[in-house]
Motif scaffolding. Structure first.
Motif, PDB file in Angstrom:
ATOM      1  N   THR A  10       0.852  -1.240   0.081  1.00 14.53           N
ATOM      2  CA  THR A  10      -0.104   0.022   0.040  1.00 14.53           C
ATOM      3  C   THR A  10       0.997   1.333   0.036  1.00 14.53           C
ATOM      4  N   LEU A  11       0.313   2.226  -0.348  1.00 18.26           N
ATOM      5  CA  LEU A  11       1.132   3.362  -0.728  1.00 18.26           C
ATOM      6  C   LEU A  11       1.042   4.360   0.962  1.00 18.26           C
TER       7      LEU A  11
ATOM      8  N   PRO B  98      -2.047  12.882  -3.709  1.00 21.19           N
ATOM      9  CA  PRO B  98      -2.367  12.871  -5.089  1.00 21.19           C
ATOM     10  C   PRO B  98      -1.616  13.752  -5.722  1.00 21.19           C
ATOM     11  N   GLY B  99      -1.380  13.500  -6.985  1.00 14.33           N
ATOM     12  CA  GLY B  99      -0.091  14.323  -7.930  1.00 14.33           C
ATOM     13  C   GLY B  99       1.241  13.833  -7.501  1.00 14.33           C
ATOM     14  N   ASP B 100       1.828  13.037  -6.460  1.00 18.36           N
ATOM     15  CA  ASP B 100       2.974  12.552  -6.543  1.00 18.36           C
ATOM     16  C   ASP B 100       3.362  11.828  -7.590  1.00 18.36           C
TER      17      ASP B 100
ATOM     18  N   GLY C 181      -4.726   9.263  -5.567  1.00 11.81           N
ATOM     19  CA  GLY C 181      -5.368   8.923  -4.652  1.00 11.81           C
ATOM     20  C   GLY C 181      -6.105   7.511  -4.638  1.00 11.81           C
ATOM     21  N   GLY C 182      -6.559   7.121  -3.459  1.00 13.53           N
ATOM     22  CA  GLY C 182      -7.400   5.807  -3.299  1.00 13.53           C
ATOM     23  C   GLY C 182      -6.422   4.644  -3.853  1.00 13.53           C
ATOM     24  N   ASN C 183      -5.105   4.488  -3.553  1.00 11.29           N
ATOM     25  CA  ASN C 183      -4.371   3.553  -3.961  1.00 11.29           C
ATOM     26  C   ASN C 183      -4.315   3.325  -5.554  1.00 11.29           C
TER      27      ASN C 183
ATOM     28  N   ILE D 119      -2.080   0.598  -7.586  1.00 11.44           N
ATOM     29  CA  ILE D 119      -0.824   0.721  -7.476  1.00 11.44           C
ATOM     30  C   ILE D 119      -0.309  -0.562  -7.401  1.00 11.44           C
ATOM     31  N   TRP D 120      -0.655  -1.596  -6.755  1.00 10.91           N
ATOM     32  CA  TRP D 120      -0.299  -3.097  -6.691  1.00 10.91           C
ATOM     33  C   TRP D 120      -0.232  -3.662  -8.043  1.00 10.91           C
TER      34      TRP D 120
END
Length: 166
Positions: free
Chosen positions: A4-5, A12-14, A31-33, A67-68
């Motif tokens: 997870t982040l 957000p935006g990273d 956002g929201g993974n 993301i994962w």
């Protein structure tokens, strides 16, 4: 358990840098993974960070994924690499622009239109790739090294021919 982040405190935006051997894949955290990133149009599944997956493709598709799903078993971290050089756009603008691009086909070129160019353009309004700049410097140094070796060999050969004539 999927990574997870929350462990790395992404906002957000990273920009997310994903390590996969010699190649780095980049995504924008929305956002929201979830992230938005480029995926080769020829991608048939498997590890996205495999450099050959990208080199085989001339086109990419902008994709929104968890993301994962993108990271797999590779290491990753937040890397807003040009914040010291450029003022980032507002996070809401970065995310909005990224989401609007989802589904679009984009040209791909490892030197001029790669995933790092894509995310830096979203965050800073300027497409840059330090990965490409580093490769260019290394390539330039190697070229200079080869040129010096060739010149040295030519001078040595000429010197030897002059000695043989005497």
């Amino acid at each position: 358990m999927a990574p997870t982040l929350f462990d790395i405190d992404a906002k957000p935006g990273d920009l997310i840098e994903i390590f996969g051997g010699i190649y780095r894949h980049w995504a924008v955290f929305i956002g929201g993974n979830e992230v938005v990133h480029l995926i080769p149009s020829t991608h048939r599944g498997g590890d996205l960070v495999e450099v050959l997956t990208f080199l085989e493709s001339r086109n990419t598709t902008v994709r929104r994924q968890r993301i994962w799903e993108v990271v797999g078993s590779n290491r990753f971290h937040v890397n807003n690499l040009l914040d010291d050089k450029y003022q980032p756009l507002e996070p809401s603008i970065i995310v909005s622009n990224a989401v609007k691009m989802v589904g679009q086909e984009r040209p791909y070129n490892v030197a001029t239109h790669n995933s790092e160019h894509f995310v830096t353009e979203l965050r800073y309004g300027k497409p840059e790739s330090r990965q490409v700049q580093t490769a260019a410097v290394i390539g330039g140094v190697a070229t200079v090294g080869v040129a010096i070796a060739v010149l040295g060999a030519a001078l040595f050969s000429a010197s030897r021919q002059n000695k043989d004539k005497k």
